[in-house]
Scaffold this motif. Sequence first.
Motif, short mmCIF file in Angstrom:
data_model
loop_
_atom_site.label_atom_id
_atom_site.label_comp_id
_atom_site.label_asym_id
_atom_site.label_seq_id
_atom_site.Cartn_x
_atom_site.Cartn_y
_atom_site.Cartn_z
N ALA A 39 14.02 -10.38 32.74
CA ALA A 39 12.97 -10.97 31.89
C ALA A 39 13.04 -10.41 30.48
N GLU A 88 13.94 -12.68 27.04
CA GLU A 88 13.16 -12.70 25.81
C GLU A 88 14.05 -12.55 24.58
N LYS A 104 9.83 -14.50 33.77
CA LYS A 104 8.59 -13.73 33.86
C LYS A 104 7.90 -13.91 35.21
#
Length: 433
Positions: A145, A149, A194
């Motif tokens: 995750a 990003e 996420k």
Amino acid sequence: MTAERTGQTVQFARPGSNTETIENNVHQLLSKPLTPDTAVQIALQNNRALQASLAELGIAESDLVQAGRMRNPGFSFGRMRGGDELEIERGIMFDIVGLLTIPIRRDIEGRRFEQARLQAASQAVRLVAETRKAYFNAVAAQQTAQYMEQVGMAAEASAELAKRMAKVGNWSKLDQAREQAFHADATAQIARAKHNAIAAREQLARLMGVWGAGTAFQLPDRLPDLPKEVGAINDIEAQAMRQRLDIQMAKYDTEATASALGLTKATGFINVLHAGYANKSTTDAPRENGYEIELELPIFDWGGAKTARAEAVYMQSLHRTADIAVRARSEVRESYSAYRTSYDLAKHYRDEVVPLRKRISDEMLLRYNGMLASVFELLADARDQINSVNAAIEAQRDFWVADTDLQSAVNGTGGASTPMRGQASSQTAAQAH
């Protein structure tokens, strides 16, 4: 049994005794960043399903104690009056068959108790394996995750730059649409990453049995490093035959069934035999003393159907044990293949793919500084490098999961090994191009 196979001990939470101590231990372990071992320690102390399995030992122990005791005698009393005469009969009866079969019944219940002990140890070892895999999945999902990003930030910067250059006529609408499409895909992938991180974390929390403030546990930023090397395991199938708990349970089940078959044959013809003291008192007559025997007459049921059923159950148990042994050998071979393959893949990504991507990125940066490459080529290369890192994370996670599966296949109750993954990273890289 659990300590021999996992290095961790099981603690039974007895009512009103050590509950507070366990809660304090769990709170202390949760106050620090989790490791695979501390996560397992919490699960072995705090998992309610495991505690329920351990409570089964108390039930099996009670049955074992009960099997060693003679059944209570039966007392009979009769009173009859006819005119001036009063007749009283008294008797006390003992279960002779039950007394004679106490050693057999104790042996049967002893095997069942041992089977319950194996079942509790099996669940504990299975919980250890599931907790370790959940830990590695949670750390890898969190790490992925974070990298996704970074992909989103690179995609956003590329889309914004394409938008500005399209306004001044230095970028085609097709190229601008491609950058915007990649930005949109990256945004969706960030959302999935996420959620996967949250789902993996919750799975770990369920196995550890934590709730409320306990769910705020800390995970490390990255997975453990790969071992320097992995050696060959000799006689792995024979080792599994000796240590697999499901095989031992099947053997005890077969032995208990065989003993039960002997008891069934012994009591198939005469199943009820009571003997005891009796006396009789009659008005104006001396008391009469004697004995009484109660015997079931095998007129309608000679026990043949019961014996045949016991023999069928024994054969069923025998074939089930053989089937478990065949499956265990296959599972341990498959798990070992996954273990070695996942190690080689993870090492390949660590030593070859990721360093190669870094060299390409460094060369691309030099070309960009020399005005030999565009900013879009630089951003595209950065996306490829991040995708390779994500694939390396997956390969490293797969190794630790495969290592856990191998230990479970040898020492626990086995299970199919985790298939080779990494397709998502390949698809992401293809989309980036």
